[in-house]
Every structure is written in structure tokens, then in C-alpha cells.
Motif scaffolding. Structure first.
Motif, PDB file in Angstrom:
ATOM      1  N   MET A  99       0.843  -1.185   0.000  1.00 39.01           N
ATOM      2  CA  MET A  99       0.000   0.000   0.000  1.00 39.01           C
ATOM      3  C   MET A  99       0.874   1.229   0.000  1.00 39.01           C
ATOM      4  N   SER A 100       0.334   2.304  -0.562  1.00 43.02           N
ATOM      5  CA  SER A 100       1.109   3.532  -0.661  1.00 43.02           C
ATOM      6  C   SER A 100       1.473   4.038   0.712  1.00 43.02           C
ATOM      7  N   HIS A 101       2.705   4.507   0.812  1.00 42.57           N
ATOM      8  CA  HIS A 101       3.180   5.024   2.099  1.00 42.57           C
ATOM      9  C   HIS A 101       2.560   6.379   2.422  1.00 42.57           C
ATOM     10  N   SER A 102       1.837   7.028   1.460  1.00 44.29           N
ATOM     11  CA  SER A 102       1.219   8.324   1.730  1.00 44.29           C
ATOM     12  C   SER A 102      -0.039   8.174   2.579  1.00 44.29           C
ATOM     13  N   LEU A 103      -0.573   6.966   2.681  1.00 43.26           N
ATOM     14  CA  LEU A 103      -1.742   6.735   3.525  1.00 43.26           C
ATOM     15  C   LEU A 103      -1.306   6.687   4.983  1.00 43.26           C
ATOM     16  N   LYS A 104      -2.018   7.433   5.807  1.00 41.05           N
ATOM     17  CA  LYS A 104      -1.662   7.538   7.217  1.00 41.05           C
ATOM     18  C   LYS A 104      -2.889   7.249   8.074  1.00 41.05           C
ATOM     19  N   PRO A 105      -2.669   6.669   9.272  1.00 43.60           N
ATOM     20  CA  PRO A 105      -3.808   6.414  10.168  1.00 43.60           C
ATOM     21  C   PRO A 105      -4.409   7.710  10.670  1.00 43.60           C
TER      22      PRO A 105
ATOM     23  N   LEU B  80      -9.941   6.230  -1.596  1.00 42.50           N
ATOM     24  CA  LEU B  80     -10.984   5.917  -2.566  1.00 42.50           C
ATOM     25  C   LEU B  80     -10.566   6.279  -3.984  1.00 42.50           C
ATOM     26  N   LYS B  81      -9.676   7.266  -4.127  1.00 45.70           N
ATOM     27  CA  LYS B  81      -9.202   7.672  -5.446  1.00 45.70           C
ATOM     28  C   LYS B  81      -8.028   6.832  -5.926  1.00 45.70           C
ATOM     29  N   SER B  82      -7.475   6.024  -5.032  1.00 46.67           N
ATOM     30  CA  SER B  82      -6.336   5.194  -5.407  1.00 46.67           C
ATOM     31  C   SER B  82      -6.801   3.961  -6.163  1.00 46.67           C
TER      32      SER B  82
ATOM     33  N   ILE C 259     -10.895  -0.371  -6.905  1.00 47.86           N
ATOM     34  CA  ILE C 259     -11.200  -1.794  -7.030  1.00 47.86           C
ATOM     35  C   ILE C 259     -12.118  -2.252  -5.898  1.00 47.86           C
ATOM     36  N   ASP C 260     -11.854  -1.765  -4.684  1.00 44.35           N
ATOM     37  CA  ASP C 260     -12.689  -2.151  -3.548  1.00 44.35           C
ATOM     38  C   ASP C 260     -14.140  -1.706  -3.747  1.00 44.35           C
ATOM     39  N   VAL C 261     -14.317  -0.498  -4.288  1.00 48.71           N
ATOM     40  CA  VAL C 261     -15.674   0.002  -4.528  1.00 48.71           C
ATOM     41  C   VAL C 261     -16.351  -0.802  -5.636  1.00 48.71           C
ATOM     42  N   ILE C 262     -15.608  -1.052  -6.722  1.00 44.57           N
ATOM     43  CA  ILE C 262     -16.175  -1.815  -7.832  1.00 44.57           C
ATOM     44  C   ILE C 262     -16.550  -3.219  -7.390  1.00 44.57           C
ATOM     45  N   ALA C 263     -15.805  -3.770  -6.436  1.00 44.91           N
ATOM     46  CA  ALA C 263     -16.055  -5.141  -5.999  1.00 44.91           C
ATOM     47  C   ALA C 263     -17.387  -5.307  -5.298  1.00 44.91           C
ATOM     48  N   ILE C 264     -17.854  -4.270  -4.609  1.00 47.53           N
ATOM     49  CA  ILE C 264     -19.118  -4.388  -3.866  1.00 47.53           C
ATOM     50  C   ILE C 264     -20.273  -3.694  -4.577  1.00 47.53           C
ATOM     51  N   LEU C 265     -19.967  -2.831  -5.533  1.00 56.04           N
ATOM     52  CA  LEU C 265     -21.026  -2.045  -6.175  1.00 56.04           C
ATOM     53  C   LEU C 265     -22.025  -2.892  -6.959  1.00 56.04           C
ATOM     54  N   PRO C 266     -21.587  -3.901  -7.756  1.00 59.93           N
ATOM     55  CA  PRO C 266     -22.571  -4.649  -8.556  1.00 59.93           C
ATOM     56  C   PRO C 266     -23.665  -5.318  -7.741  1.00 59.93           C
ATOM     57  N   THR C 267     -23.311  -5.895  -6.596  1.00 59.94           N
ATOM     58  CA  THR C 267     -24.334  -6.570  -5.798  1.00 59.94           C
ATOM     59  C   THR C 267     -25.351  -5.573  -5.251  1.00 59.94           C
ATOM     60  N   TRP C 268     -24.896  -4.401  -4.844  1.00 60.63           N
ATOM     61  CA  TRP C 268     -25.835  -3.382  -4.383  1.00 60.63           C
ATOM     62  C   TRP C 268     -26.679  -2.864  -5.542  1.00 60.63           C
ATOM     63  N   LEU C 269     -26.046  -2.742  -6.734  1.00 59.71           N
ATOM     64  CA  LEU C 269     -26.815  -2.295  -7.897  1.00 59.71           C
ATOM     65  C   LEU C 269     -27.839  -3.330  -8.326  1.00 59.71           C
TER      66      LEU C 269
END
Length: 291
Positions: free
Chosen positions: A1-7, A91-93, A98-108
Motif C-alpha cells: 500500500m502507498s506510504h502516503s496513507l496515514k492512520p 478511494l481515489k487510489s 477496485i474495492d468500490v467496484i467489488a461491492i457495487l454490482p451486488t448493491w446495484l
């Protein structure tokens, strides 16, 4: 994961962040491996559900299991966003999308019938395995292959253009020779036949019936076998060239002019001259000390 992500902060968020985004601890690696297994299982469910006999018998079970996976992945994404200081950045990464696309079809699926089949894109999430198993050392090899492919683009394009010209010529010949009853009703149909024949696929849905047409088919198939190795050879040559460029130095030996040394070499392979002109030869220093 990108090191720019911070807790988002200290305490619980930081501990959860280390589990879901890092892979330095056994717990984090276990989480990622369990996630990959769940992704593969969910893709398997979608594939099995596409089989008519299985769908008729176990469709209700597949539907419930798919919703279980979707809810689990939705919670997992929510936890990831909860631990981040800047959730929108994730979310823009690439992985976020991919994470959003993975769950979106079932909700759609609740709004659009048939959208469930799109959950097959969930398999893309297994790209996390590169982080889990520490396979990032293969990135250099991947860049080498991509670089070789880019450098051979012009040769491959010229090859494809030549193939297209051959296909068009043979298609026009067969179109003029073969009767329409054989299926050659137009030049585009004949081009389709020529491509299938040249690539030695041979579907058999369109077949020449005249002796001359069959002779042309034989010639096209032989040409297909003879040229199929051309793009592979071009690409292989570029890969070998890249490997040599990455391994060998182009600097010439100051003693004999030989320029094919490994980058880690200190002395010339031909004459034994010290190659690094910025530093003194250790052998000379030892010789001066002995005197």
C-alpha cells in the motif's frame, strides 16, 4: 500500500490500520490471506451461479452467500476508511477503486437486474497478494518486460500491418474464386476467413470448395506457421537487450577499449585494467606500500 496513507489517529485506529493496510505482522498477513481466500471464494460462487444447472438447484444458496460476501467486503472497506486520516485519498487510489467496484454490482442488483454478474471484477482484488507475499521484487522484472514491449512497438505494428495486407489480398482472391454458396458472400466475410486460416484456428464455418481456393488456403496456413514466431522473436530480442543493458556497462576499458563488462566488475575481462578511473587501483596502492 502507498506510504502516503496515514492512520487517522493514535490508539485503536492505528492498530487496525496496521492490520488492514500493512503486512509486517503475522496478524496483518493473516488478515490479508483470509481476505484473498474470501475474494477467490466469492468469485467461485459467481462462476458456479452462471452454470444453469447449478443456478436452478442452488441459486437461492448462491444468492445468500453472495450477499454475505458483499456485506463482509462492505464492512472491510468501511473499516479501511475509518482508520485513514484522508479516506477520500484511498478511494481515489487504484485499490480503493477496485474495492468500490467489488461491492457495487451486488448493491446495484437491487436496482438493475443482471448486475450481479459484474462482481467477477472482484478477482482483481487479489492483486493485494503482491503486498502480502512481498513479491515486489518482481516489479523490476515487470518494468523490464514493459520497456521491451514499448521499444518493440514499431516493429510489431509494422508486422501487424503486413499481416493485414496479406489477409486482405488473400481474402480478395478467395472472394473472387469461391462461389457465394460456400459462404464467401463479401470481402469482409473473406477477411474473417483469412484471419481464421492465417492464425491456424480453423473454425470450419467457412471453407473453400474449389481446388484453387483450397490451394490458397494451404498457402495461407503455411504462411501463418512461418510468421507466427516473428513478434515473439522481436519481443524476445528486446528483452535480451534490456537484460544486457541492465547487467552490463557500456563504459570502455581505459586499457584495451573493451566495453562489455558487468556493472559490478572492477577489472577488465580482457586485459585486467582497473576500470574505476575515479579511484586508485588497490593493487597499485599495495605495491607502493610494499616498496
Amino acid at each position: 500500500m502507498s506510504h502516503s496513507l496515514k492512520p487517522a489517529g493514535e490508539g485503536l485506529r492505528t492498530r487496525v490500520f496496521q492490520i488492514v493496510f500493512e503486512s509486517d505482522t503475522p496478524l496483518a498477513k493473516g488478515f490479508d490471506i483470509a481476505l484473498i481466500l474470501a475474494i477467490l471464494a466469492s468469485v467461485g460462487v459467481v462462476m458456479l451461479d452462471s452454470v444453469p444447472s447449478y443456478h436452478a438447484k442452488y441459486g437461492w444458496l448462491f444468492y445468500r452467500v453472495e450477499w454475505v460476501f458483499t456485506l463482509a467486503f462492505t464492512v472491510e472497506l468501511a473499516v479501511r476508511l475509518y482508520t485513514l486520516e484522508r479516506p477520500l485519498q484511498y478511494l481515489k487510489s487504484f485499490y480503493g477503486i477496485i474495492d468500490v467496484i467489488a461491492i457495487l454490482p451486488t448493491w446495484l442488483m437491487l436496482l438493475i437486474p443482471g448486475a450481479q454478474s459484474l462482481v467477477i471484477v472482484r478477482v482483481m482484488r487479489v492483486l493485494r497478494i503482491f503486498r502480502v507475499l512481498r513479491l515486489m521484487q518482481f516489479v523490476g522484472e515487470g518494468r523490464l518486460l514493459i520497456g521491451a514491449l514499448k521499444r518493440s512497438t514499431h516493429q510489431i505494428f509494422l508486422f501487424l500491418f503486413t499481416v493485414f495486407m496479406l489477409v486482405t489480398i488473400f481474402a480478395a482472391l478467395v472472394y473472387m474464386i469461391e462461389p457465394a454458396e460456400a459462404g464467401f458472400t463479401s470481402i469482409p466475410i473473406a477477411v474473417y476467413w483469412a484471419i481464421v486460416t492465417l492464425t491456424t484456428v480453423g473454425y470450419g464455418d467457412i471453407v473453400p470448395v474449389t481446388p484453387l481456393g483450397r490451394a490458397i488456403s494451404t498457402l495461407v496456413m503455411l504462411i501463418g506457421y512461418s510468421i507466427i514466431a516473428v513478434p515473439t522473436g522481436v519481443f524476445s530480442a528486446e528483452v535480451i537487450r534490456s537484460i544486457r543493458a541492465d547487467r552490463y556497462s557500456e563504459e570502455a576499458c581505459p586499457g584495451c577499449g573493451h566495453d562489455r563488462h558487468e556493472k559490478r566488475a572492477r577489472y577488465c575481462l580482457k586485459c585486467g585494467t582497473w576500470l574505476d578511473e575515479t579511484t586508485p587501483d588497490p593493487r597499485e596502492s599495495q605495491g607502493t606500500g610494499d616498496e
